[in-house]
Design a protein around this motif. Structure first.
Motif, PDB file in Angstrom:
ATOM      1  N   THR A   1       0.731  -1.152   0.094  1.00  0.00           N
ATOM      2  CA  THR A   1      -0.061  -0.038   0.038  1.00  0.00           C
ATOM      3  C   THR A   1       0.862   1.397   0.017  1.00  0.00           C
ATOM      4  OG1 THR A   1      -2.044   0.949   1.087  1.00  0.00           O
ATOM      5  CG2 THR A   1      -0.255   0.270   2.533  1.00  0.00           C
ATOM      6  N   VAL A   2       0.240   2.420  -0.508  1.00  0.00           N
ATOM      7  CA  VAL A   2       0.805   3.622  -0.194  1.00  0.00           C
ATOM      8  C   VAL A   2      -0.203   4.368   0.919  1.00  0.00           C
ATOM      9  CG1 VAL A   2       1.511   3.839  -2.374  1.00  0.00           C
ATOM     10  CG2 VAL A   2      -0.655   4.613  -2.130  1.00  0.00           C
ATOM     11  N   GLY A   3       0.338   5.640   1.427  1.00  0.00           N
ATOM     12  CA  GLY A   3      -0.271   6.117   2.478  1.00  0.00           C
ATOM     13  C   GLY A   3      -1.541   6.862   1.809  1.00  0.00           C
ATOM     14  N   PHE A   4      -2.590   6.900   2.668  1.00  0.00           N
ATOM     15  CA  PHE A   4      -3.742   7.509   2.150  1.00  0.00           C
ATOM     16  C   PHE A   4      -4.717   8.012   3.370  1.00  0.00           C
ATOM     17  CE2 PHE A   4      -4.757   3.246   1.615  1.00  0.00           C
ATOM     18  CZ  PHE A   4      -6.006   3.093   2.138  1.00  0.00           C
ATOM     19  N   PRO A   5      -5.253   9.208   3.398  1.00  0.00           N
ATOM     20  CA  PRO A   5      -5.954   9.837   4.526  1.00  0.00           C
ATOM     21  C   PRO A   5      -6.914   8.941   5.196  1.00  0.00           C
ATOM     22  CG  PRO A   5      -5.786  11.354   3.027  1.00  0.00           C
ATOM     23  CD  PRO A   5      -5.393   9.957   2.272  1.00  0.00           C
ATOM     24  N   GLU A   6      -7.713   8.048   4.413  1.00  0.00           N
ATOM     25  CA  GLU A   6      -8.732   7.067   5.002  1.00  0.00           C
ATOM     26  C   GLU A   6      -8.011   6.171   5.836  1.00  0.00           C
ATOM     27  OE1 GLU A   6     -10.246   8.386   1.032  1.00  0.00           O
ATOM     28  OE2 GLU A   6      -8.650   8.064   1.769  1.00  0.00           O
ATOM     29  N   LEU A   7      -6.866   5.338   5.587  1.00  0.00           N
ATOM     30  CA  LEU A   7      -6.168   4.468   6.081  1.00  0.00           C
ATOM     31  C   LEU A   7      -5.755   5.166   7.538  1.00  0.00           C
ATOM     32  CD1 LEU A   7      -4.761   1.600   5.970  1.00  0.00           C
ATOM     33  CD2 LEU A   7      -3.020   2.776   5.243  1.00  0.00           C
ATOM     34  N   ILE A   8      -5.442   6.178   7.821  1.00  0.00           N
ATOM     35  CA  ILE A   8      -5.222   6.817   9.073  1.00  0.00           C
ATOM     36  C   ILE A   8      -6.367   6.636   9.984  1.00  0.00           C
ATOM     37  CG2 ILE A   8      -4.319   8.697  10.190  1.00  0.00           C
ATOM     38  CD1 ILE A   8      -2.221   7.279   8.486  1.00  0.00           C
ATOM     39  N   THR A   9      -7.502   7.107   9.338  1.00  0.00           N
ATOM     40  CA  THR A   9      -8.770   7.054  10.177  1.00  0.00           C
ATOM     41  C   THR A   9      -9.053   5.827  10.434  1.00  0.00           C
ATOM     42  OG1 THR A   9      -9.542   9.233   8.901  1.00  0.00           O
ATOM     43  CG2 THR A   9     -11.072   7.938   9.878  1.00  0.00           C
TER      44      THR A   9
ATOM     45  N   ILE B   1      -3.247   0.181  17.314  1.00  0.00           N
ATOM     46  CA  ILE B   1      -2.311  -0.605  17.018  1.00  0.00           C
ATOM     47  C   ILE B   1      -1.038  -0.786  17.800  1.00  0.00           C
ATOM     48  CG2 ILE B   1      -0.801  -0.876  14.843  1.00  0.00           C
ATOM     49  CD1 ILE B   1      -3.888  -1.259  14.326  1.00  0.00           C
ATOM     50  N   ASP B   2      -0.769  -1.718  18.185  1.00  0.00           N
ATOM     51  CA  ASP B   2       0.282  -2.113  18.949  1.00  0.00           C
ATOM     52  C   ASP B   2       1.783  -2.404  18.093  1.00  0.00           C
ATOM     53  OD1 ASP B   2      -0.422  -2.261  21.717  1.00  0.00           O
ATOM     54  OD2 ASP B   2      -1.803  -3.625  20.857  1.00  0.00           O
TER      55      ASP B   2
ATOM     56  N   ILE C   1       3.083   7.332   8.828  1.00  0.00           N
ATOM     57  CA  ILE C   1       1.800   6.570   9.089  1.00  0.00           C
ATOM     58  C   ILE C   1       1.606   5.929  10.464  1.00  0.00           C
ATOM     59  CG2 ILE C   1       0.648   4.434   8.352  1.00  0.00           C
ATOM     60  CD1 ILE C   1       1.167   4.912   5.666  1.00  0.00           C
ATOM     61  N   ALA C   2       2.807   5.324  11.044  1.00  0.00           N
ATOM     62  CA  ALA C   2       2.957   4.766  12.206  1.00  0.00           C
ATOM     63  C   ALA C   2       2.817   5.665  13.462  1.00  0.00           C
ATOM     64  CB  ALA C   2       4.143   3.997  12.284  1.00  0.00           C
ATOM     65  N   VAL C   3       3.564   6.767  13.115  1.00  0.00           N
ATOM     66  CA  VAL C   3       3.194   7.969  14.053  1.00  0.00           C
ATOM     67  C   VAL C   3       1.910   8.362  14.229  1.00  0.00           C
ATOM     68  CG1 VAL C   3       3.793  10.290  14.825  1.00  0.00           C
ATOM     69  CG2 VAL C   3       5.863   8.721  13.865  1.00  0.00           C
ATOM     70  N   GLN C   4       0.997   8.535  12.942  1.00  0.00           N
ATOM     71  CA  GLN C   4      -0.201   9.144  13.078  1.00  0.00           C
ATOM     72  C   GLN C   4      -1.017   8.198  13.648  1.00  0.00           C
ATOM     73  OE1 GLN C   4      -1.486  11.360   9.598  1.00  0.00           O
ATOM     74  NE2 GLN C   4       0.516  11.769   8.849  1.00  0.00           N
TER      75      GLN C   4
END
Length: 283
Positions: free
Chosen positions: A184-192, A199-200, A230-233
């Motif tokens: 995957t790439v990053g995208f806003p919905e994934l963060i939400t 997530i641990d 992504i991990a930080v967010q």
């Protein structure tokens, strides 16, 4: 929080997996190359995206040769409970690997619902298969829950029924939440989606993408910056980079990942795996 052991392969690794006993609040991971991981919790084992052969090179030739041998062979994996595949690319849903493990009477194969017809073409029986869709949760044996989320590899791709062909998974092991992103790439919905899952452990690709690889038909992923951000967010406790080191022409230097995370987020925990290494996470 963590215990790291010297890595193994072959018969020694099989014995280590079988002999690893864990309390309920801990799980063990073994890195198998690319995005392949074996996870053990409460005597249950799950294989994520196992590419344990050299089938890509056998089909496509150079430059798709492995940089290192697989720590496990498919025949070493006949005792696993579940095999989970994120999408149909040969280094994630490897026909040669899966057809050997298919000989096991206990193993169930979890794949995007869009790929069920392909697995049936490969000779898999209905009772061996579990299809899953974006937004769906399923309960597995031993108290494990698996949630599926769509992935962009580099775009969403769906079949005629609207089923997503690329998925990532959040596995809940009695309160330990492990996210395996697939490609995957990053995208806003994934963060939400992931922020609500606490997530641990986040397993994210870092090999990136560029126009040269796009011209060669190589679909891209997160680069190391995206994986860290992504991990930080999503407030992941531990970040594990993946999808590097196996194919030199579709790779990234993991030192860039380490440099970026140390410069910008020195408090973010991460772990770099050697092939076949065991890592024990305790919450």
């Amino acid at each position: 929080m963590t215990v790291v052991n010297v890595y193994n392969s072959g018969e020694n690794l099989v014995k280590q997996i079988a002999g690893t006993a864990l309390p309920d609040q801990a799980l063990a991971l073994w890195a198998l190359g690319q995005e392949g991981f074996l996870v053990k919790w409460n005597k249950k084992t799950i294989l994520f995206d196992p590419y344990l052969t050299n089938s890509v090179y056998e089909m496509a030739g150079p430059p798709w040769s492995r940089a290192f041998e697989s720590p496990l062979s498919p025949s070493d994996c006949l005792d696993v409970d579940y095999v989970v595949c994120s999408h149909h690319h040969e280094d994630h849903m490897d026909k040669q690997t899966l057809q050997v493990i298919q000989q096991s009477s206990k193993t169930r194969f979890i794949v995007p619902r869009a790929h069920l017809p392909l697995l049936k073409e490969w000779g898999f029986r209905d009772e061996q298969l579990i299809g899953i869709s974006h937004g769906q949760s399923i309960e597995l044996a031993g108290g494990i829950r698996l949630d599926a989320f769509a992935a962009k590899h580099e775009q969403f791709e769906q079949d005629e029924a609207g089923e997503h062909k690329f998925l990532g998974y959040v596995a809940n092991f009695n309160g330990i939440h492990l996210y395996h992103s697939g490609d995957t790439v990053g995208f806003p919905e994934l963060i939400t989606w992931l922020q609500s899952r606490q997530i641990d452990i986040a397993l994210l690709p870092i090999n990136g993408r560029d126009f040269v690889r796009n011209e060669q038909g190589i679909v891209g992923n997160c680069n190391y910056r995206e994986a860290v951000e992504i991990a930080v967010q999503i407030h992941a406790d531990l970040l594990i980079p993946m999808h590097y080191g196996l194919f030199p022409h579709n790779d990234e230097n993991p030192a860039y990942f380490v440099d970026y995370i140390q410069r910008h987020y020195p408090a973010q925990k991460f772990h770099m795996f050697a092939p076949g290494e065991r890592f024990i996470y305790m919450k």
